[in-house]
Design a protein around this motif. Structure first.
Motif, PDB file in Angstrom:
ATOM      1  N   ARG A  32       0.833  -1.190   0.000  1.00 19.29           N
ATOM      2  CA  ARG A  32       0.000   0.000   0.000  1.00 19.29           C
ATOM      3  C   ARG A  32       0.874   1.248   0.000  1.00 19.29           C
ATOM      4  NH1 ARG A  32      -3.917   2.033   4.908  1.00 19.29           N
ATOM      5  NH2 ARG A  32      -4.640   3.942   3.910  1.00 19.29           N
ATOM      6  N   ALA A  33       0.540   2.196  -0.869  1.00 19.16           N
ATOM      7  CA  ALA A  33       1.323   3.434  -0.937  1.00 19.16           C
ATOM      8  C   ALA A  33       1.101   4.274   0.314  1.00 19.16           C
ATOM      9  CB  ALA A  33       0.934   4.230  -2.180  1.00 19.16           C
ATOM     10  N   ALA A  34       2.167   4.687   0.948  1.00 18.94           N
ATOM     11  CA  ALA A  34       2.067   5.509   2.150  1.00 18.94           C
ATOM     12  C   ALA A  34       1.940   6.979   1.777  1.00 18.94           C
ATOM     13  CB  ALA A  34       3.303   5.290   3.013  1.00 18.94           C
ATOM     14  N   VAL A  35       1.172   7.707   2.600  1.00 20.63           N
ATOM     15  CA  VAL A  35       1.031   9.143   2.392  1.00 20.63           C
ATOM     16  C   VAL A  35       2.210   9.831   3.060  1.00 20.63           C
ATOM     17  CG1 VAL A  35      -0.392  11.162   2.789  1.00 20.63           C
ATOM     18  CG2 VAL A  35      -1.469   8.961   2.297  1.00 20.63           C
ATOM     19  N   ALA A  36       2.975  10.559   2.297  1.00 18.64           N
ATOM     20  CA  ALA A  36       4.165  11.207   2.837  1.00 18.64           C
ATOM     21  C   ALA A  36       3.776  12.421   3.675  1.00 18.64           C
ATOM     22  CB  ALA A  36       5.086  11.620   1.704  1.00 18.64           C
ATOM     23  N   ALA A  37       4.556  12.698   4.703  1.00 18.38           N
ATOM     24  CA  ALA A  37       4.341  13.904   5.498  1.00 18.38           C
ATOM     25  C   ALA A  37       4.638  15.132   4.647  1.00 18.38           C
ATOM     26  CB  ALA A  37       5.250  13.881   6.722  1.00 18.38           C
ATOM     27  N   PRO A  38       4.020  16.269   4.938  1.00 17.39           N
ATOM     28  CA  PRO A  38       4.283  17.487   4.164  1.00 17.39           C
ATOM     29  C   PRO A  38       5.757  17.888   4.252  1.00 17.39           C
ATOM     30  CG  PRO A  38       2.349  17.759   5.571  1.00 17.39           C
ATOM     31  CD  PRO A  38       3.000  16.490   5.984  1.00 17.39           C
ATOM     32  N   VAL A  64      -0.756  37.712   1.582  1.00 21.31           N
ATOM     33  CA  VAL A  64      -0.268  36.411   1.151  1.00 21.31           C
ATOM     34  C   VAL A  64      -1.394  35.400   1.337  1.00 21.31           C
ATOM     35  CG1 VAL A  64       1.394  34.563   1.547  1.00 21.31           C
ATOM     36  CG2 VAL A  64       2.106  36.945   1.814  1.00 21.31           C
ATOM     37  N   GLU A  65      -1.616  34.565   0.350  1.00 22.72           N
ATOM     38  CA  GLU A  65      -2.601  33.484   0.444  1.00 22.72           C
ATOM     39  C   GLU A  65      -2.008  32.219  -0.158  1.00 22.72           C
ATOM     40  OE1 GLU A  65      -6.480  34.272  -1.030  1.00 22.72           O
ATOM     41  OE2 GLU A  65      -6.666  36.228  -0.064  1.00 22.72           O
ATOM     42  N   VAL A  66      -1.984  31.139   0.612  1.00 26.28           N
ATOM     43  CA  VAL A  66      -1.470  29.865   0.116  1.00 26.28           C
ATOM     44  C   VAL A  66      -2.373  28.739   0.585  1.00 26.28           C
ATOM     45  CG1 VAL A  66       0.944  30.631   0.056  1.00 26.28           C
ATOM     46  CG2 VAL A  66       0.044  29.541   2.117  1.00 26.28           C
ATOM     47  N   THR A  67      -2.379  27.653  -0.174  1.00 25.44           N
ATOM     48  CA  THR A  67      -3.072  26.433   0.214  1.00 25.44           C
ATOM     49  C   THR A  67      -2.019  25.394   0.566  1.00 25.44           C
ATOM     50  OG1 THR A  67      -4.954  26.898  -1.225  1.00 25.44           O
ATOM     51  CG2 THR A  67      -4.663  24.632  -0.521  1.00 25.44           C
ATOM     52  N   ALA A  68      -2.198  24.766   1.710  1.00 29.37           N
ATOM     53  CA  ALA A  68      -1.220  23.779   2.178  1.00 29.37           C
ATOM     54  C   ALA A  68      -1.976  22.604   2.793  1.00 29.37           C
ATOM     55  CB  ALA A  68      -0.260  24.419   3.183  1.00 29.37           C
ATOM     56  N   THR A  69      -1.238  21.698   3.421  1.00 35.97           N
ATOM     57  CA  THR A  69      -1.853  20.549   4.095  1.00 35.97           C
ATOM     58  C   THR A  69      -1.027  20.175   5.313  1.00 35.97           C
ATOM     59  OG1 THR A  69      -2.578  18.248   3.868  1.00 35.97           O
ATOM     60  CG2 THR A  69      -0.613  18.908   2.647  1.00 35.97           C
ATOM     61  N   ASN A  70      -1.697  19.613   6.318  1.00 39.25           N
ATOM     62  CA  ASN A  70      -0.977  19.060   7.465  1.00 39.25           C
ATOM     63  C   ASN A  70      -1.286  17.577   7.647  1.00 39.25           C
ATOM     64  OD1 ASN A  70      -3.612  19.261   8.453  1.00 39.25           O
ATOM     65  ND2 ASN A  70      -2.927  19.748  10.535  1.00 39.25           N
ATOM     66  N   VAL A  71      -1.798  16.941   6.576  1.00 42.31           N
ATOM     67  CA  VAL A  71      -2.091  15.510   6.618  1.00 42.31           C
ATOM     68  C   VAL A  71      -0.792  14.731   6.814  1.00 42.31           C
ATOM     69  CG1 VAL A  71      -3.010  13.544   5.335  1.00 42.31           C
ATOM     70  CG2 VAL A  71      -4.155  15.767   5.204  1.00 42.31           C
ATOM     71  N   GLU A  72      -0.769  13.861   7.818  1.00 44.43           N
ATOM     72  CA  GLU A  72       0.385  13.037   8.182  1.00 44.43           C
ATOM     73  C   GLU A  72       1.539  13.852   8.767  1.00 44.43           C
ATOM     74  OE1 GLU A  72       0.478   9.771   8.337  1.00 44.43           O
ATOM     75  OE2 GLU A  72      -1.559   9.642   7.565  1.00 44.43           O
ATOM     76  N   ALA A  73       1.295  15.124   9.076  1.00 46.09           N
ATOM     77  CA  ALA A  73       2.327  15.912   9.751  1.00 46.09           C
ATOM     78  C   ALA A  73       2.416  15.481  11.217  1.00 46.09           C
ATOM     79  CB  ALA A  73       2.017  17.402   9.651  1.00 46.09           C
ATOM     80  N   THR A  74       3.552  15.752  11.843  1.00 52.57           N
ATOM     81  CA  THR A  74       3.776  15.353  13.228  1.00 52.57           C
ATOM     82  C   THR A  74       4.288  16.542  14.040  1.00 52.57           C
ATOM     83  OG1 THR A  74       6.019  14.644  12.690  1.00 52.57           O
ATOM     84  CG2 THR A  74       4.281  12.973  12.598  1.00 52.57           C
TER      85      THR A  74
END
Length: 453
Positions: free
Chosen positions: A50-56, A73-83
């Motif tokens: 299974r492919a793992a989701v990499a941390a940002p 400033v406006e940006v779109t980001a993610t914290n999925v799988e962040a620690t």
């Protein structure tokens, strides 16, 4: 592999999984070449890892995403799988441990607001200076730095005074707060991050005072009626006008103004006592240089005064002056006005209109206005106030897909289910005309998180 009831069953790691309904014919052979290919494909899919989701990429402080200098400033980001890193500072209640980092340089000095307006989950924001994770100095975080507020209360904001040329480190995490039995929030997802100059409040000047609207409510058989009015605001980047008095005897320096008309005669209380010290002043008068103070202060942040029905009072909210920093306190707040009144005569209580057999002479529907205030974010307490442009109107309200029912302003929500909600309210004037376009107020209740253990 094992053949069972016409379904291909594959055993791996002592567990059984069914990979598609592949029909068998007599003797256990798969019909045709296509069936054989499907069997082979199923086996390969199971065997593939299974492919793992990499941390940002900006999970760690050392790899903070560098934002464009200056504002906006406006940006779109993610914290999925962040620690969360060891030694990471605390900057808000109930951090979920999915923090990501950003770096931003101020190009001018002045108030700046960092927010996550439009983000689908509740966030926690911290702003720091420093170059080492274990030696950061907090500039903004927690609720004392809460900004003016996202337009639809669908995110979080913090405000601070930036210095030109200074590099700021911004941490964004999810919130893990929850209330059983609701499901815990994930605390992660897509992040809409904004860095912008903090606007001057629209009611900074006396001439632009914001009207506070409330209503009288009374429980059946109660010995008194209760009046409550509230408005959400902030004094970030506010100033003090020439000739403006010192409110509650404090020099302040960051005042905003409200106006309130007494619905009845009696003792009223106005102000707010939350977070950083705020002071309140209540006055009569039509100009900044001709104000007469009324009432007394049990606390600098609240004042009691004798109100006269129909009289308009001016209310100033200012920050307490800090001699150490040489500046007034600034923050977001809710200002309240309340009264305890005698029971209302039955013939003056607002009732739903009775349908008439003859057409009304007035066929113009009323116009409904509504606004919301978040009195508390954790756990969320949302209050919606509404009004009509026609005196004597009654109201019908509904939440989400429910039915319209009679209601009075303000409407308070303390136990709404987690998720996005839409509150609709329509005014009905004295002759029965109904506003065909109900006012809509939307708010979001985050999913609480179960405690461990």
């Amino acid at each position: 592999m094992q053949r069972s009831s016409g379904t291909l069953m594959i055993r791996k790691a002592d567990s059984w999984r069914s990979w598609g309904r592949l029909r068998f014919v007599s003797g256990g052979t798969v019909r045709g070449v296509c069936g054989a290919i499907l069997v082979a494909f199923g086996v390969l899919m199971l065997m593939a890892p299974r492919a793992a989701v990499a941390a940002p990429a900006n999970d760690d402080f050392a790899n903070a995403q560098v934002l464009s200098a200056g504002v906006p400033v406006e940006v779109t980001a993610t914290n999925v799988e962040a620690t969360k890193e060891p030694g990471e500072p605390f900057y808000g209640f109930a951090q979920a441990g999915h923090s990501v980092w950003f770096e931003w340089e101020a190009t001018i000095s002045g108030f700046v607001t960092v927010g996550t307006c439009g983000t689908d989950f509740t966030t926690v924001i911290g702003v720091f200076t420093g170059t080492q994770l274990g030696e950061l100095t907090e500039v903004a975080g927690n609720y004392n730095s809460e900004g003016p507020g996202c337009p639809s209360f669908d995110g979080r904001e913090v405000t601070f005074k930036a210095t030109s040329g200074t590099v700021y480190e911004i941490a964004v995490d999810g919130s893990s707060f929850y209330l059983p039995p609701a499901e815990p929030p994930s605390g992660e997802g897509a992040i809409e991050l904004q860095v912008k100059a903090t606007p001057v409040p629209p009611n900074d000047d006396f001439a632009n005072a914001e009207a506070i609207i409330g209503s009288i409510s009374e429980e059946p058989g109660a010995e008194f009626a209760y009046y409550w009015a509230t408005a959400r605001g902030s004094n970030w980047n506010a100033s003090k006008e020439p000739g403006e008095p010192d409110h509650a005897g404090d020099p302040g320096g960051a005042s905003v103004w409200y106006s309130w008309t007494a619905p009845a005669s009696g003792t009223a209380s106005a102000g707010t006592c939350e977070g950083k010290p705020l002071v309140v002043g209540v006055y009569l008068g039509d100009s900044i240089g001709a104000l007469t103070p009324v009432g007394s202060h049990e606390y600098p942040c609240a004042a009691s005064f004798p109100a006269i029905a129909g009289m308009t009072y001016r209310i100033a909210m200012d920050g307490e002056f800090d001699t150490g920093s040489g500046a007034p306190a600034m923050r977001a707040f809710s200002v309240h006005v309340s009264m305890q009144l005698p029971p209302q005569p039955k013939d003056t209580q607002v009732k739903s209109p009775t349908p008439s057999s003859s057409p009304p002479t007035d066929t113009t529907p009323p116009n409904t206005t509504a606004r919301k205030w978040v009195l508390k974010r954790m756990p969320p307490i949302v209050v919606v106030g509404f009004a009509s442009n026609e005196p004597g109107s009654t109201f019908r309200c509904k939440l989400d897909e429910g039915r319209f029912r009679s209601c009075k302003s303000p409407k308070r929500f303390t136990n709404a289910e987690p998720g996005r909600h839409a509150f609709r309210v329509a005014a009905i004037d004295a002759v029965g005309n109904v506003d065909p376009t109900p006012a809509i107020v939307r708010f979001n209740v985050p999913k609480p998180r179960h405690r461990k253990g």
